[in-house]
Scaffold this motif. Structure first.
Motif, PDB file in Angstrom:
ATOM      1  N   ILE A  90       2.726 -11.586 -15.364  1.00 25.22           N
ATOM      2  CA  ILE A  90       1.616 -11.475 -15.335  1.00 25.22           C
ATOM      3  C   ILE A  90       0.661  -9.843 -15.043  1.00 25.22           C
ATOM      4  CG2 ILE A  90      -0.601 -12.581 -14.976  1.00 25.22           C
ATOM      5  CD1 ILE A  90       1.955 -14.541 -13.490  1.00 25.22           C
ATOM      6  N   ARG A  91       0.784  -9.933 -15.628  1.00 23.04           N
ATOM      7  CA  ARG A  91      -0.016  -7.970 -15.401  1.00 23.04           C
ATOM      8  C   ARG A  91      -1.671  -8.338 -14.825  1.00 23.04           C
ATOM      9  NH1 ARG A  91       3.473  -8.828 -19.082  1.00 23.04           N
ATOM     10  NH2 ARG A  91       5.127  -6.933 -18.881  1.00 23.04           N
ATOM     11  N   VAL A  92      -1.868  -7.949 -13.887  1.00 25.73           N
ATOM     12  CA  VAL A  92      -3.502  -8.291 -13.355  1.00 25.73           C
ATOM     13  C   VAL A  92      -3.846  -6.761 -12.638  1.00 25.73           C
ATOM     14  CG1 VAL A  92      -4.316  -8.965 -11.580  1.00 25.73           C
ATOM     15  CG2 VAL A  92      -2.739 -10.238 -12.198  1.00 25.73           C
ATOM     16  N   MET A  93      -5.027  -6.302 -13.074  1.00 25.15           N
ATOM     17  CA  MET A  93      -5.476  -5.109 -12.950  1.00 25.15           C
ATOM     18  C   MET A  93      -5.951  -5.802 -11.404  1.00 25.15           C
ATOM     19  SD  MET A  93      -6.260  -1.453 -12.497  1.00 25.15           S
ATOM     20  CE  MET A  93      -5.519  -1.448 -14.413  1.00 25.15           C
ATOM     21  N   ALA A  94      -5.696  -4.998 -10.280  1.00 22.11           N
ATOM     22  CA  ALA A  94      -5.363  -5.325  -8.919  1.00 22.11           C
ATOM     23  C   ALA A  94      -6.587  -3.821  -7.914  1.00 22.11           C
ATOM     24  CB  ALA A  94      -4.442  -5.222  -8.318  1.00 22.11           C
ATOM     25  N   GLY A  95      -7.282  -4.256  -7.624  1.00 19.33           N
ATOM     26  CA  GLY A  95      -8.241  -3.868  -6.963  1.00 19.33           C
ATOM     27  C   GLY A  95      -7.954  -3.353  -5.484  1.00 19.33           C
ATOM     28  N   SER A  96      -7.182  -4.207  -4.677  1.00 26.85           N
ATOM     29  CA  SER A  96      -6.816  -3.984  -3.635  1.00 26.85           C
ATOM     30  C   SER A  96      -5.600  -4.657  -3.258  1.00 26.85           C
ATOM     31  CB  SER A  96      -7.531  -4.015  -2.436  1.00 26.85           C
ATOM     32  OG  SER A  96      -7.623  -5.884  -2.601  1.00 26.85           O
ATOM     33  N   SER A  97      -4.719  -4.278  -1.958  1.00 26.23           N
ATOM     34  CA  SER A  97      -3.890  -5.155  -1.545  1.00 26.23           C
ATOM     35  C   SER A  97      -3.886  -6.418  -1.226  1.00 26.23           C
ATOM     36  CB  SER A  97      -3.051  -4.695  -0.436  1.00 26.23           C
ATOM     37  OG  SER A  97      -3.744  -4.007   1.127  1.00 26.23           O
ATOM     38  N   ASP A  98      -5.223  -6.917  -0.890  1.00 27.66           N
ATOM     39  CA  ASP A  98      -6.107  -7.976  -0.368  1.00 27.66           C
ATOM     40  C   ASP A  98      -5.797  -8.959  -1.985  1.00 27.66           C
ATOM     41  OD1 ASP A  98      -5.485  -7.108   2.067  1.00 27.66           O
ATOM     42  OD2 ASP A  98      -8.067  -6.600   2.246  1.00 27.66           O
ATOM     43  N   GLN A  99      -6.137  -8.546  -2.550  1.00 23.64           N
ATOM     44  CA  GLN A  99      -6.131  -9.085  -4.063  1.00 23.64           C
ATOM     45  C   GLN A  99      -4.629  -9.797  -4.669  1.00 23.64           C
ATOM     46  OE1 GLN A  99      -8.001  -7.346  -7.277  1.00 23.64           O
ATOM     47  NE2 GLN A  99      -8.165  -8.859  -8.495  1.00 23.64           N
ATOM     48  N   VAL A 100      -4.013  -8.639  -4.369  1.00 29.94           N
ATOM     49  CA  VAL A 100      -2.328  -9.203  -4.512  1.00 29.94           C
ATOM     50  C   VAL A 100      -2.404 -10.259  -3.361  1.00 29.94           C
ATOM     51  CG1 VAL A 100      -0.411  -8.073  -4.803  1.00 29.94           C
ATOM     52  CG2 VAL A 100      -1.605  -6.967  -5.703  1.00 29.94           C
ATOM     53  N   GLU A 111       0.668  -1.162  -0.381  1.00 29.57           N
ATOM     54  CA  GLU A 111       0.094   0.286  -0.258  1.00 29.57           C
ATOM     55  C   GLU A 111       1.024   1.177   0.258  1.00 29.57           C
ATOM     56  OE1 GLU A 111      -2.630  -0.695   2.847  1.00 29.57           O
ATOM     57  OE2 GLU A 111      -3.938  -2.057   1.918  1.00 29.57           O
ATOM     58  N   SER A 112       2.554   1.410   0.947  1.00 30.25           N
ATOM     59  CA  SER A 112       3.233   2.359   0.271  1.00 30.25           C
ATOM     60  C   SER A 112       3.296   2.451  -0.679  1.00 30.25           C
ATOM     61  CB  SER A 112       4.233   2.277   1.545  1.00 30.25           C
ATOM     62  OG  SER A 112       5.153   1.814   1.481  1.00 30.25           O
ATOM     63  N   VAL A 113       3.516   1.346  -1.839  1.00 25.29           N
ATOM     64  CA  VAL A 113       4.625   1.505  -3.281  1.00 25.29           C
ATOM     65  C   VAL A 113       3.017   1.493  -4.621  1.00 25.29           C
ATOM     66  CG1 VAL A 113       5.669   0.055  -4.222  1.00 25.29           C
ATOM     67  CG2 VAL A 113       6.230   0.362  -2.120  1.00 25.29           C
ATOM     68  N   HIS A 114       2.240   1.191  -4.348  1.00 25.07           N
ATOM     69  CA  HIS A 114       0.600   1.528  -5.408  1.00 25.07           C
ATOM     70  C   HIS A 114      -0.410   2.072  -4.193  1.00 25.07           C
ATOM     71  CE1 HIS A 114       3.132  -1.849  -7.251  1.00 25.07           C
ATOM     72  NE2 HIS A 114       3.292  -2.221  -6.244  1.00 25.07           N
ATOM     73  N   THR A 115      -1.029   3.249  -5.956  1.00 20.48           N
ATOM     74  CA  THR A 115      -2.020   3.658  -5.283  1.00 20.48           C
ATOM     75  C   THR A 115      -3.347   1.946  -5.914  1.00 20.48           C
ATOM     76  OG1 THR A 115      -1.532   5.430  -4.710  1.00 20.48           O
ATOM     77  CG2 THR A 115      -3.556   5.363  -5.461  1.00 20.48           C
ATOM     78  N   PHE A 116      -4.297   1.497  -5.164  1.00 22.22           N
ATOM     79  CA  PHE A 116      -5.321   0.940  -5.609  1.00 22.22           C
ATOM     80  C   PHE A 116      -6.535   1.406  -6.066  1.00 22.22           C
ATOM     81  CE2 PHE A 116      -2.151  -2.120  -3.283  1.00 22.22           C
ATOM     82  CZ  PHE A 116      -2.174  -3.276  -4.127  1.00 22.22           C
ATOM     83  N   PRO A 117      -7.393   0.790  -7.100  1.00 15.76           N
ATOM     84  CA  PRO A 117      -6.538  -0.030  -8.234  1.00 15.76           C
ATOM     85  C   PRO A 117      -5.912   0.899  -8.964  1.00 15.76           C
ATOM     86  CG  PRO A 117      -8.205   0.398  -8.704  1.00 15.76           C
ATOM     87  CD  PRO A 117      -7.971   1.930  -7.954  1.00 15.76           C
ATOM     88  N   THR A 118      -4.739  -0.689  -9.418  1.00 17.00           N
ATOM     89  CA  THR A 118      -3.868  -0.347 -10.061  1.00 17.00           C
ATOM     90  C   THR A 118      -2.366  -2.377 -10.820  1.00 17.00           C
ATOM     91  OG1 THR A 118      -0.938   0.009  -9.707  1.00 17.00           O
ATOM     92  CG2 THR A 118      -1.986  -1.622  -8.196  1.00 17.00           C
ATOM     93  N   LEU A 119      -1.993  -1.242 -12.270  1.00 21.03           N
ATOM     94  CA  LEU A 119      -1.553  -2.147 -13.232  1.00 21.03           C
ATOM     95  C   LEU A 119      -0.051  -3.173 -12.330  1.00 21.03           C
ATOM     96  CD1 LEU A 119      -2.308  -3.470 -15.408  1.00 21.03           C
ATOM     97  CD2 LEU A 119      -0.719  -2.584 -16.583  1.00 21.03           C
ATOM     98  N   TYR A 120      -0.797  -4.437 -11.657  1.00 18.91           N
ATOM     99  CA  TYR A 120       0.300  -5.242 -10.997  1.00 18.91           C
ATOM    100  C   TYR A 120       0.865  -6.005 -11.306  1.00 18.91           C
ATOM    101  CZ  TYR A 120       2.668  -7.208  -6.803  1.00 18.91           C
ATOM    102  OH  TYR A 120       3.423  -7.123  -5.453  1.00 18.91           O
ATOM    103  N   MET A 121       2.100  -6.106 -11.099  1.00 18.76           N
ATOM    104  CA  MET A 121       2.499  -7.174 -11.953  1.00 18.76           C
ATOM    105  C   MET A 121       3.615  -8.916 -12.052  1.00 18.76           C
ATOM    106  SD  MET A 121       5.530  -7.146 -15.562  1.00 18.76           S
ATOM    107  CE  MET A 121       7.083  -6.186 -14.004  1.00 18.76           C
ATOM    108  N   PHE A 122       3.010  -9.199 -11.849  1.00 16.88           N
ATOM    109  CA  PHE A 122       3.510 -11.399 -10.894  1.00 16.88           C
ATOM    110  C   PHE A 122       4.562 -11.418 -11.670  1.00 16.88           C
ATOM    111  CE2 PHE A 122      -0.489 -10.554  -9.871  1.00 16.88           C
ATOM    112  CZ  PHE A 122      -0.640 -10.238  -7.567  1.00 16.88           C
ATOM    113  N   LYS A 123       5.815 -11.893 -11.127  1.00 20.84           N
ATOM    114  CA  LYS A 123       7.187 -12.498 -11.898  1.00 20.84           C
ATOM    115  C   LYS A 123       7.406 -13.770 -11.227  1.00 20.84           C
ATOM    116  CE  LYS A 123      10.252 -10.095 -13.984  1.00 20.84           C
ATOM    117  NZ  LYS A 123      10.241 -10.225 -15.321  1.00 20.84           N
ATOM    118  N   PHE A 124       6.987 -14.742 -11.707  1.00 17.41           N
ATOM    119  CA  PHE A 124       7.249 -16.249 -10.891  1.00 17.41           C
ATOM    120  C   PHE A 124       8.397 -17.189 -11.385  1.00 17.41           C
ATOM    121  CE2 PHE A 124       2.352 -15.622 -10.156  1.00 17.41           C
ATOM    122  CZ  PHE A 124       2.542 -14.915  -8.601  1.00 17.41           C
TER     123      PHE A 124
END
Length: 86
Positions: free
Chosen positions: A60-70, A13-26
């Motif tokens: 994977i890029r995901v439009m995340a609505g909240s930190s809880d979703q991430v 939450e300190s780095v992202h303002t939700f909703p945001t396009l969040y990038m997951f890397k695995f």
């Protein structure tokens, strides 16, 4: 890493303002790729195989609505054997 910890949520939450396009890397063993796809079935993945083909890097890029979703996605991914979250 404990993705459910309050400090991880606060960092997100300190780095992202939700909703945001969040990038997951695995990085995942090739045999486990379908399990990663099952977590995020409607999202496009950029895949890159390792030199020997043993592992696959998935972005994977995901439009995340909240930190809880991430956090929920990270928790599901952490159940996949051999996965590394970057």
């Amino acid at each position: 890493m404990d993705f459910s910890s309050q400090s991880f949520k606060e960092k997100l939450e300190s780095v992202h303002t939700f909703p945001t396009l969040y990038m997951f890397k695995f990085i995942v063993p090739h045999a486990q790729l379908d399990k990663v796809k099952a977590i995020l079935p409607k999202h496009e993945m950029d895949l890159k195989e390792s030199k020997k083909g043993t592992y696959i890097s998935a972005t994977i890029r995901v439009m995340a609505g909240s930190s809880d979703q991430v956090i929920e996605i990270y928790q599901k991914a952490s159940e996949i054997e051999g996965i590394v979250a970057l």
